[in-house]
Design a protein around this motif. Sequence first.
Motif, PDB file in Angstrom:
ATOM      1  N   ILE A 110      -9.077 -11.933  -5.741  1.00 48.83           N
ATOM      2  CA  ILE A 110      -8.433 -11.244  -4.631  1.00 48.83           C
ATOM      3  C   ILE A 110      -7.006 -10.918  -5.071  1.00 48.83           C
ATOM      4  N   LEU A 111      -6.667  -9.628  -5.055  1.00 47.87           N
ATOM      5  CA  LEU A 111      -5.322  -9.206  -5.426  1.00 47.87           C
ATOM      6  C   LEU A 111      -4.513  -8.919  -4.167  1.00 47.87           C
ATOM      7  N   GLY A 112      -3.234  -9.306  -4.182  1.00 46.22           N
ATOM      8  CA  GLY A 112      -2.389  -9.190  -3.005  1.00 46.22           C
ATOM      9  C   GLY A 112      -1.581  -7.912  -2.929  1.00 46.22           C
ATOM     10  N   SER A 113      -0.837  -7.790  -1.843  1.00 43.81           N
ATOM     11  CA  SER A 113      -0.121  -6.560  -1.520  1.00 43.81           C
ATOM     12  C   SER A 113       1.118  -6.325  -2.374  1.00 43.81           C
ATOM     13  N   HIS A 114       1.605  -7.343  -3.074  1.00 45.68           N
ATOM     14  CA  HIS A 114       2.802  -7.177  -3.899  1.00 45.68           C
ATOM     15  C   HIS A 114       2.494  -6.652  -5.298  1.00 45.68           C
ATOM     16  N   LEU A 115       1.222  -6.521  -5.643  1.00 40.68           N
ATOM     17  CA  LEU A 115       0.862  -6.076  -6.987  1.00 40.68           C
ATOM     18  C   LEU A 115       1.447  -4.694  -7.279  1.00 40.68           C
ATOM     19  N   LYS A 116       2.105  -4.589  -8.419  1.00 42.33           N
ATOM     20  CA  LYS A 116       2.653  -3.304  -8.864  1.00 42.33           C
ATOM     21  C   LYS A 116       2.027  -2.875 -10.194  1.00 42.33           C
ATOM     22  N   MET A 117       1.619  -3.873 -11.006  1.00 46.48           N
ATOM     23  CA  MET A 117       1.128  -3.555 -12.332  1.00 46.48           C
ATOM     24  C   MET A 117       0.081  -4.574 -12.790  1.00 46.48           C
ATOM     25  N   ILE A 118      -0.992  -4.053 -13.389  1.00 45.22           N
ATOM     26  CA  ILE A 118      -2.016  -4.911 -13.996  1.00 45.22           C
ATOM     27  C   ILE A 118      -2.420  -4.255 -15.303  1.00 45.22           C
ATOM     28  N   ASP A 119      -2.754  -5.065 -16.300  1.00 46.34           N
ATOM     29  CA  ASP A 119      -3.081  -4.497 -17.608  1.00 46.34           C
ATOM     30  C   ASP A 119      -4.580  -4.511 -17.878  1.00 46.34           C
ATOM     31  N   VAL A 131      -9.720  -5.831  -3.381  1.00 46.93           N
ATOM     32  CA  VAL A 131      -8.455  -5.098  -3.517  1.00 46.93           C
ATOM     33  C   VAL A 131      -8.012  -4.545  -2.158  1.00 46.93           C
ATOM     34  N   ARG A 132      -8.497  -5.170  -1.072  1.00 42.58           N
ATOM     35  CA  ARG A 132      -8.172  -4.705   0.290  1.00 42.58           C
ATOM     36  C   ARG A 132      -6.675  -4.698   0.574  1.00 42.58           C
ATOM     37  N   TYR A 133      -5.938  -5.594  -0.082  1.00 43.19           N
ATOM     38  CA  TYR A 133      -4.518  -5.734   0.234  1.00 43.19           C
ATOM     39  C   TYR A 133      -3.623  -4.967  -0.740  1.00 43.19           C
ATOM     40  N   VAL A 134      -4.199  -4.427  -1.793  1.00 47.25           N
ATOM     41  CA  VAL A 134      -3.420  -3.706  -2.800  1.00 47.25           C
ATOM     42  C   VAL A 134      -2.898  -2.398  -2.221  1.00 47.25           C
ATOM     43  N   GLN A 135      -1.624  -2.132  -2.446  1.00 48.85           N
ATOM     44  CA  GLN A 135      -0.988  -0.884  -2.008  1.00 48.85           C
ATOM     45  C   GLN A 135      -1.141   0.126  -3.151  1.00 48.85           C
ATOM     46  N   PHE A 136      -2.256   0.833  -3.178  1.00 49.42           N
ATOM     47  CA  PHE A 136      -2.559   1.726  -4.298  1.00 49.42           C
ATOM     48  C   PHE A 136      -1.458   2.753  -4.544  1.00 49.42           C
ATOM     49  N   ALA A 137      -0.840   3.246  -3.476  1.00 53.04           N
ATOM     50  CA  ALA A 137       0.195   4.272  -3.621  1.00 53.04           C
ATOM     51  C   ALA A 137       1.440   3.744  -4.338  1.00 53.04           C
ATOM     52  N   SER A 138       1.632   2.423  -4.354  1.00 58.41           N
ATOM     53  CA  SER A 138       2.837   1.878  -4.992  1.00 58.41           C
ATOM     54  C   SER A 138       2.559   1.213  -6.340  1.00 58.41           C
ATOM     55  N   LEU A 139       1.320   1.332  -6.836  1.00 59.78           N
ATOM     56  CA  LEU A 139       1.030   0.795  -8.167  1.00 59.78           C
ATOM     57  C   LEU A 139       1.761   1.626  -9.218  1.00 59.78           C
TER      58      LEU A 139
END
Length: 135
Positions: A37-46, A61-69
């Motif tokens: 489960i990935l959280g809403s603060h995620l900005k970068m993953i490799d 990935v329900r909490y991921v803010q896709f627009a801010s990745l």
Amino acid sequence: ALLQGLESLPNLRSLSIDAERITDGALKYLRQLQTLILGSHLKMIDSESLHSLQSLRQFDVRYVQFASLQGNSSCLIADYINQRRMFGLTVYLPTENPDCDCILVFLSTMIDEGDQAIQCSSSNHDRCLFSSCPI
């Protein structure tokens, strides 16, 4: 590295993490991981972190803010989901897409029969056809 100590948890089966950066193959030690489960603060993953998760069964990935990745993180997530769905990966996507993020529209179309594509205006959706992801 921000995520130190994961190498001592090789048998971990479930992880909920709300880190800004998951990089440098931080998840590569979690070979038995079945739920992530990935959280809403995620900005970068490799890519190395994602593609090392060969045992993953549920990807939330329900909490991921896709627009801010940042960088190609959203493309990497979409590519991983696209590849792993053939092997039975269950994916949980955000139900709302207020920014009509193209990657999220693409994933929604793949997984949820395109509810988000219908909700997002046709002008936004046309723009999404020229996605920057090489999937």
